[in-house]
Design a protein around this motif. Structure first.
Motif, mmCIF file in Angstrom:
data_model
loop_
_atom_site.group_PDB
_atom_site.id
_atom_site.type_symbol
_atom_site.label_atom_id
_atom_site.label_comp_id
_atom_site.label_asym_id
_atom_site.label_seq_id
_atom_site.Cartn_x
_atom_site.Cartn_y
_atom_site.Cartn_z
ATOM 1 N N UNK B 1 0.851 -1.193 0.000
ATOM 2 C CA UNK B 1 0.000 0.000 0.000
ATOM 3 C C UNK B 1 0.894 1.254 0.000
ATOM 4 N N UNK B 2 0.705 2.089 -0.968
ATOM 5 C CA UNK B 2 1.570 3.256 -1.085
ATOM 6 C C UNK B 2 1.202 4.296 -0.040
ATOM 7 N N UNK B 3 2.220 5.010 0.430
ATOM 8 C CA UNK B 3 1.943 6.107 1.348
ATOM 9 C C UNK B 3 1.256 7.220 0.563
ATOM 10 N N UNK B 4 0.763 8.238 1.296
ATOM 11 C CA UNK B 4 0.080 9.354 0.650
ATOM 12 C C UNK B 4 0.926 10.019 -0.409
ATOM 13 N N UNK B 6 3.597 8.785 -1.931
ATOM 14 C CA UNK B 6 3.872 7.858 -3.026
ATOM 15 C C UNK B 6 2.687 7.723 -3.952
ATOM 16 N N UNK B 7 1.489 7.724 -3.361
ATOM 17 C CA UNK B 7 0.290 7.571 -4.175
ATOM 18 C C UNK B 7 0.082 8.811 -5.036
ATOM 19 N N UNK B 8 0.305 9.953 -4.429
ATOM 20 C CA UNK B 8 0.160 11.212 -5.159
ATOM 21 C C UNK B 8 1.146 11.235 -6.330
ATOM 22 N N UNK B 9 2.355 10.781 -6.068
ATOM 23 C CA UNK B 9 3.377 10.774 -7.105
ATOM 24 C C UNK B 9 2.965 9.836 -8.238
ATOM 25 N N UNK B 10 2.392 8.711 -7.878
ATOM 26 C CA UNK B 10 1.973 7.763 -8.921
ATOM 27 C C UNK B 10 0.846 8.357 -9.749
ATOM 28 N N UNK B 11 -0.115 8.998 -9.085
ATOM 29 C CA UNK B 11 -1.228 9.610 -9.819
ATOM 30 C C UNK B 11 -0.703 10.663 -10.780
ATOM 31 N N UNK B 12 0.258 11.471 -10.331
ATOM 32 C CA UNK B 12 0.813 12.499 -11.212
ATOM 33 C C UNK B 12 1.506 11.867 -12.408
ATOM 34 N N UNK B 13 2.200 10.771 -12.143
ATOM 35 C CA UNK B 13 2.868 10.072 -13.232
ATOM 36 C C UNK B 13 1.871 9.531 -14.243
ATOM 37 N N UNK B 14 0.753 8.982 -13.744
ATOM 38 C CA UNK B 14 -0.255 8.412 -14.645
ATOM 39 C C UNK B 14 -0.958 9.513 -15.447
ATOM 40 N N UNK B 15 -1.236 10.633 -14.793
ATOM 41 C CA UNK B 15 -1.846 11.758 -15.515
ATOM 42 C C UNK B 15 -0.921 12.238 -16.620
ATOM 43 N N UNK B 16 0.354 12.302 -16.302
ATOM 44 C CA UNK B 16 1.336 12.754 -17.278
ATOM 45 C C UNK B 16 1.433 11.763 -18.435
ATOM 46 N N UNK B 17 1.416 10.496 -18.097
ATOM 47 C CA UNK B 17 1.479 9.456 -19.127
ATOM 48 C C UNK B 17 0.257 9.558 -20.039
#
Lengths: 209, 140
Positions: B1-4, B6-17
């Motif tokens: 489970x990603x920390x807050x 880490x999760x935010x960073x992943x969401x930003x990465x996915x939006x960028x992708x």
């Protein structure tokens, strides 16, 4: 008029060599102009909203670039970043001189892009587009700039970062916050127009500063 | 489970992708949402908004006349600027030559003046000594 060998050579030069030659060679500067004029024009058009001002400011961008290219220092960033900075500064001055902070609605571009749609769909699309454009207009300048560089200029985040003087990570972060702000603004405008907010759950995402 | 964070960073990465896929003409919304079902509630609405942006913010063509006229104007401006710079460099070079010559002349005059003063001093000294010798009576 056919392409001469010299012009063919200019097409083949990489950006660094071309910029070096353009310091004193009008043909080389002309090549630079051809590579970037449409991109700069689009950027300015979406930030001013009308053809006349876009043409005027585009002229000024390239005149200023011509004036300062002899003293241009290559700092390892794309030349386009320098041009976009000039364009950005001119647009900011333009807004300040006109006492406006917002982008004028992009009616021309919207009508152009909706030209092939059926009339009954055009009216509905117009309203959605109007709200979207007004919401974009209400965003701070840096967020408007990001959306234009991303969706009109189609630049990758790395190049956007060079133009906006931010890291790639900062650009991604700004993009995320921009979408959230835009979504919220669209909902607010929809409520103001009596259309009601779209039915969706908004995650409780605190906006980073 | 990603920390807050880490999760935010992943969401930003996915939006960028997702945004990068849109600007290349491909919509990977479905793929990304399928690969990251946990993030779908946050991403779905933002993906739709990004799609609207991609279809709304289309490039606009400047008028060909404008493009061509401006190119010609810039060409002429640079030629004029090059001529102006060449004229300026030529005038500066001439001015430097003149100043070098003037400097040389002034230096020569200064040296001549100095030599003249020196010669004058020697002549006065010789005259003084000669006059003094004549005045002194010869001893018997």
């Amino acid at each position: 008029m056919g392409v001469t060998d010299e012009q063919t050579d200019l097409h083949q030069l990489d950006e660094r060599e071309l910029v070096e030659q353009a310091r004193h060679d009008p043909d080389a500067f002309g090549e630079i102009y051809e590579r970037y004029v449409k991109r700069i024009f689009n950027y300015i058009y979406y930030r001013t909203g009308n053809m006349h001002d876009a043409e005027d400011l585009t002229s000024r961008v390239f005149q200023r670039a011509l004036q300062h290219i002899p003293t241009y220092v290559d700092k390892g960033v794309p030349f386009s970043a320098w041009l976009y900075r000039i364009a950005h500064n001119l647009v900011v001055n333009w807004h300040r001189d006109r006492g406006r902070r917002k982008v004028v609605p992009l009616e021309d571009a919207i009508l152009h892009s909706l030209g092939s749609h059926a009339p009954e769909n055009v009216a509905e699309s117009h309203e959605e587009h109007d709200i979207l454009l007004e919401a974009i207009r209400n965003l701070p300048e840096d967020r408007q700039q990001l959306l234009l560089l991303k969706y009109v200029e189609r630049l990758p985040n790395a190049e956007i970062g060079l133009v906006m003087k931010r890291s790639e990570g900062a650009v991604k972060s700004l993009y995320h916050r921009t979408l959230i702000a835009l979504r919220d603004e669209i909902e607010r405008l929809g409520q103001a127009n009596g259309a009601g907010p779209p039915s969706r759950h908004k995650p409780s995402e605190p906006e980073a500063t | 489970m990603l920390s807050g964070i880490g999760r935010k960073k992943r969401i930003r990465g996915l939006l960028s992708e997702h945004a990068d896929s849109l600007i290349t003409g491909e919509d990977r919304s479905a793929d990304i949402l399928a690969d990251h079902p946990d993030e779908a509630p946050q991403l779905e609405g933002l993906f739709k908004l990004a799609n609207r942006l991609a279809t709304t913010a289309t490039p606009v063509e400047p008028s060909p006349d404008f493009v061509e006229n401006l190119k010609g104007k810039l060409y002429q401006l640079q030629i004029l600027e090059n001529e102006r710079r060449a004229a300026w460099d030529s005038r500066r070079e001439q001015a430097m030559k003149v100043s070098r010559v003037l400097g040389l002349i002034i230096s020569i005059i200064a040296i001549v003046a100095l030599l003249a003063r020196f010669a004058s001093a020697i002549i006065r000294l010789v005259a003084f000594l000669t006059a003094r010798r004549r005045k002194t009576p010869a001893t018997a």
